[in-house]
Design a protein around this motif. Structure first.
Motif, short mmCIF file in Angstrom:
data_model
loop_
_atom_site.label_atom_id
_atom_site.label_comp_id
_atom_site.label_asym_id
_atom_site.label_seq_id
_atom_site.Cartn_x
_atom_site.Cartn_y
_atom_site.Cartn_z
N LYS A 175 -11.71 2.23 -5.56
CA LYS A 175 -12.58 3.16 -5.23
C LYS A 175 -11.70 3.69 -4.11
CE LYS A 175 -16.00 0.07 -4.49
NZ LYS A 175 -16.81 -0.43 -3.71
N LEU A 176 -10.39 3.10 -3.60
CA LEU A 176 -10.09 4.97 -2.18
C LEU A 176 -9.21 5.88 -2.97
CD1 LEU A 176 -10.05 1.75 0.45
CD2 LEU A 176 -11.88 3.34 0.19
N ILE A 177 -8.38 5.18 -4.09
CA ILE A 177 -7.57 6.00 -4.78
C ILE A 177 -8.12 7.40 -5.26
CG2 ILE A 177 -6.25 6.23 -6.48
CD1 ILE A 177 -5.73 3.63 -5.87
N ALA A 178 -9.57 7.04 -5.41
CA ALA A 178 -10.70 8.23 -5.72
C ALA A 178 -10.70 8.68 -4.80
CB ALA A 178 -11.83 7.72 -6.79
N GLN A 179 -11.08 8.71 -3.91
CA GLN A 179 -11.65 8.99 -2.31
C GLN A 179 -10.57 10.18 -2.13
OE1 GLN A 179 -14.05 5.94 -0.47
NE2 GLN A 179 -15.32 5.61 -2.06
N LYS A 180 -9.48 9.17 -2.41
CA LYS A 180 -8.45 10.40 -1.76
C LYS A 180 -8.26 9.93 0.39
CE LYS A 180 -6.45 13.69 -4.18
NZ LYS A 180 -7.49 14.25 -5.43
N VAL B 177 0.76 -0.77 0.22
CA VAL B 177 0.44 0.07 0.25
C VAL B 177 0.91 1.35 0.04
CG1 VAL B 177 -1.49 1.13 1.45
CG2 VAL B 177 -2.28 -1.00 1.67
N TYR B 178 0.84 2.17 -0.79
CA TYR B 178 1.20 3.78 -1.27
C TYR B 178 0.69 4.92 -0.48
CZ TYR B 178 4.63 0.35 -3.99
OH TYR B 178 4.82 -1.06 -4.89
N LEU B 179 1.16 5.17 0.18
CA LEU B 179 0.19 6.49 0.89
C LEU B 179 1.10 7.81 1.01
CD1 LEU B 179 -1.13 5.29 4.76
CD2 LEU B 179 -2.08 5.06 2.63
N ARG B 180 0.00 8.71 0.98
CA ARG B 180 1.14 10.29 0.08
C ARG B 180 0.29 11.04 0.63
NH1 ARG B 180 0.75 10.50 -6.16
NH2 ARG B 180 1.61 8.88 -5.87
N ASP B 181 0.52 11.88 1.90
CA ASP B 181 0.66 12.84 2.43
C ASP B 181 -1.25 11.95 3.42
OD1 ASP B 181 1.55 14.53 1.76
OD2 ASP B 181 0.45 14.96 0.33
N GLY B 182 -0.62 10.92 3.81
CA GLY B 182 -1.49 9.63 4.56
C GLY B 182 -2.79 9.13 3.78
N CYS B 183 -2.66 9.48 2.22
CA CYS B 183 -3.96 9.08 1.53
C CYS B 183 -3.45 8.53 1.05
CB CYS B 183 -4.56 10.59 1.04
SG CYS B 183 -4.86 11.48 1.98
N LEU B 184 -4.40 7.80 0.96
CA LEU B 184 -4.11 6.26 -0.47
C LEU B 184 -4.03 6.48 -1.89
CD1 LEU B 184 -3.46 2.90 -0.38
CD2 LEU B 184 -5.65 2.71 -1.68
N ALA B 185 -2.37 5.92 -2.28
CA ALA B 185 -2.55 6.93 -3.98
C ALA B 185 -2.25 5.64 -4.55
CB ALA B 185 -1.07 7.48 -3.75
N ALA B 186 -1.73 4.45 -4.46
CA ALA B 186 -1.54 3.20 -4.90
C ALA B 186 -1.36 2.31 -4.31
CB ALA B 186 -0.03 3.89 -5.77
N VAL B 187 -1.81 1.12 -4.82
CA VAL B 187 -1.60 -0.02 -4.22
C VAL B 187 -1.27 -1.62 -5.42
CG1 VAL B 187 -2.88 -2.22 -3.74
CG2 VAL B 187 -3.58 -0.32 -2.67
N ASP B 188 -0.65 -2.27 -4.74
CA ASP B 188 0.46 -3.25 -6.02
C ASP B 188 -0.05 -4.50 -5.26
OD1 ASP B 188 2.11 -1.71 -7.64
OD2 ASP B 188 3.58 -1.72 -5.90
N THR B 189 -0.98 -5.23 -6.13
CA THR B 189 -1.64 -6.48 -5.43
C THR B 189 -0.67 -8.10 -6.13
OG1 THR B 189 -2.86 -7.04 -7.29
CG2 THR B 189 -3.88 -5.54 -5.10
N ILE B 190 0.01 -9.09 -5.23
CA ILE B 190 1.26 -9.79 -5.76
C ILE B 190 0.74 -11.45 -5.75
CG2 ILE B 190 2.76 -10.91 -5.23
CD1 ILE B 190 2.89 -7.77 -4.01
N ALA B 191 -0.09 -11.56 -6.74
CA ALA B 191 -0.87 -13.22 -6.64
C ALA B 191 -2.13 -13.07 -6.19
CB ALA B 191 0.53 -14.15 -5.80
N GLY B 192 -2.69 -12.04 -6.04
CA GLY B 192 -4.32 -11.78 -5.14
C GLY B 192 -5.07 -10.76 -5.59
N LEU B 193 -6.06 -10.82 -6.00
CA LEU B 193 -6.26 -9.48 -6.66
C LEU B 193 -7.53 -8.73 -5.65
CD1 LEU B 193 -7.51 -10.36 -10.08
CD2 LEU B 193 -5.51 -8.51 -8.74
N ALA B 194 -7.45 -9.53 -4.24
CA ALA B 194 -8.77 -9.44 -3.97
C ALA B 194 -9.08 -7.31 -2.73
CB ALA B 194 -8.81 -9.65 -1.89
N ASP B 195 -7.57 -7.10 -3.17
CA ASP B 195 -7.35 -5.40 -2.73
C ASP B 195 -7.31 -4.83 -3.66
OD1 ASP B 195 -7.21 -6.30 0.20
OD2 ASP B 195 -4.73 -5.89 0.13
#
Lengths: 107, 417
Positions: free
Chosen positions: B389-394, B365-383
């Motif tokens: 959605k959460l990135i769009a909502q900052k 999970v990558y946070l920028r100023d405390g907000c979700l900016a990006a996520v890498d998922t490895i071998a699973g797509l649950a996140d």
């Protein structure tokens, strides 16, 4: 093989009768008939923008969902344990002639 | 869908230059949105427009058919009255005369012009880069050439440890080739992901027999009639039968620049795909635009963007609203393990590992100023979907909760967002 008949209920509740051709996945049949299915990954079970609901009786006849498909669907809006599918993962089958599918809400 | 009524001279077609993902999506989108006028899709390559992602994945596998996955079946173009002229390049645009000049010397008038010329593989410039046996991977022909060369025992040198280089490394090692990856940086995929993900994939490749050389500055390719070895700045030689350069792409903007369209490492477009010249649009890999998420200038090389901009163009031409743009997302598959990313990470983001890489399945999970900016998922797509959605909502994320894979990402959002 002849085409399947397919009934689609869109997000406004309108009904569309389509032909589903044997060389199309369900996603392609929807997309190529101008239904608003984004399918941004092109059919690789990556994006979940081709989410549809099937009737339970139809759903129960299909093979199990892959882990990727299930993980994407489980987080989707309106997920139905016995109805949600990614339409890109459903190949043409004569057993699916006459089915009704409902487009899942956009997110 | 409402139908666009012709109000001006529609004798000329909407011309789309380039039948990649974005160009084809513009054509399809125009019809979906009710455009009745002529549409002409011009493409320099001859075959039915095809998907590029499989070229470095499925297509290279042993026993996989050589047919590429087409974007749309031939019948689709006929049914939708989308005209196609393949095998012809566009040599020039005349914005004042509203015409394009083709490589066969003919001239075509356009009603609207859409430039979807994409990008090309960046070429190696070192001595020997033009020797037979040195290649890039961008087109179907490239892929088929490479596929033939990947035979058991072949020594394969890959320059660049990005998506393409690593996907080819995986395919080549699976076919019994001896694979060496030469990378200038100190880890794989350093441009697109964080160190924990790099290390995970390095290990995965090494377990499959791939050798990495980091800090490697390639200075020459040597050989008599064809490539025989790759030489690096420290004087080391790496014997090779096949050399694959995967060192990024450059936008195919020359056509636009020559016609006076503003370009800056990409054709500049606004949020409707409009270029600096009236009635000329650009879409996909070839464009540069301002992100609606964080206001940065960006050029995105991904299908999500190819599709989103195509929709913006089709919407603008037909006087409609475009669909809401998805968060950019990317994927790669190496040795059967999928890395899928939502959002565009930056090197200075806070990095939170969710789950244990040793388990073979985790997220970052990558946070920028405390907000979700990006996520890498490895071998699973649950996140993946929650992340989009959460990135769009900052959304503001609790780092402690996000680090716990047992807590759904949506439950790691600070209540007082």
């Amino acid at each position: 093989m002849s085409n399947n008949k397919l009934t689609v209920i869109d997000r406004e509740g309108s009904t569309h009768d389509l032909e589903w051709e044997p060389d199309q996945t369900l996603m392609e049949a929807l997309r190529d008939n101008d239904l608003p299915v984004l399918a941004s990954c092109g059919g690789t079970a990556s994006c979940a923008t081709c989410h549809v609901f099937l009737e339970k009786e139809v759903f129960d006849t299909l093979a199990e969902r892959s882990e990727d498909e299930l993980e994407l669907l489980a987080e989707a809006e309106g997920y139905q344990e016995c109805g949600s599918r990614l339409s890109c993962q459903l190949d043409f089958s004569q057993d699916l002639d006459g089915v009704t599918v409902t487009l899942a809400p956009e997110e | 869908m409402p139908s666009q009524q012709p109000t001006e001279n529609h004798l000329n077609p909407i011309i789309i230059v380039g039948a990649g993902h974005s160009g084809v999506a513009v054509a399809a989108g125009l019809r979906t949105r009710g455009w009745d006028g002529d549409i002409l899709l011009l493409e320099a390559e001859k075959e039915t427009p095809y998907e590029r992602p499989p070229l470095s994945k499925e297509l290279l596998k042993a026993g996989a058919p050589d047919e590429s996955t087409v974007l749309r079946k031939e019948k689709f173009y006929q049914d939708k009255r989308i005209g196609r002229r393949a095998g012809l390049a566009v040599d020039a645009i005349d914005p004042a005369g509203r015409t394009v000049q083709l490589s066969d010397g003919s001239r075509l008038g356009y009603h609207r012009l859409v430039i979807a010329t994409g990008s090309r593989a960046r070429s190696l410039t070192v001595p020997g880069a033009r020797l037979p046996g040195v290649q890039a991977l961008r087109t179907r022909d490239d892929a088929l050439e490479l596929k033939l060369a990947l035979v058991p025992g072949a020594r394969v040198a890959i320059i660049g440890a990005g998506y393409i280089g690593l996907e080819v490394a995986a395919a080549a090692s699976a076919k019994g080739c001896g694979v060496t990856v030469l990378e200038f940086q100190d880890r794989v995929m350093s441009r697109v992901t964080s160190e924990p993900v790099s290390r995970f994939f390095e290990q995965l490749h090494e377990q499959n027999g791939v050798r990495f050389v980091f800090g490697a500055a390639v200075t020459a390719i040597e050989g008599v009639d064809r490539a025989e070895r790759v030489v690096t700045a420290d004087g080391t030689s790496y014997p090779a039968d096949v050399v694959l350069a995967g060192i990024g792409v450059v936008p195919n903007q020359e056509l636009a620049a020559d016609a006076g369209l503003l370009c800056q490492d990409g054709i500049l477009v606004d949020g409707h795909g409009r270029t600096s010249v009236p009635d000329i649009y650009a879409t996909g890999d070839v464009t540069r635009f301002t992100s609606t998420i964080d206001g940065t200038s960006q050029r995105l090389e991904c299908i999500q963007n190819a599709m989103a901009q195509a929709d913006q163009v089709a919407a603008d031409i037909t006087g409609q609203d475009a669909a809401e743009t998805e968060i950019p997302w990317f994927w790669t598959v190496q040795h059967g393990v999928r890395l899928q990313t939502a959002g565009v990470r930056r090197a200075d983001d806070e990095v939170i590992v969710r789950g244990a890489p040793a388990d073979g399945k985790f997220s970052v999970v990558y946070l920028r100023d405390g907000c979700l900016a990006a996520v890498d998922t490895i071998a699973g797509l649950a996140d993946f979907r929650p992340a989009k959605k959460l990135i769009a909502q900052k959304a503001r994320i609790d780092p402690l909760l996000a680090a716990d894979p047992g807590t759904p990402l949506t439950a790691a959002v600070f209540a007082a967002a």
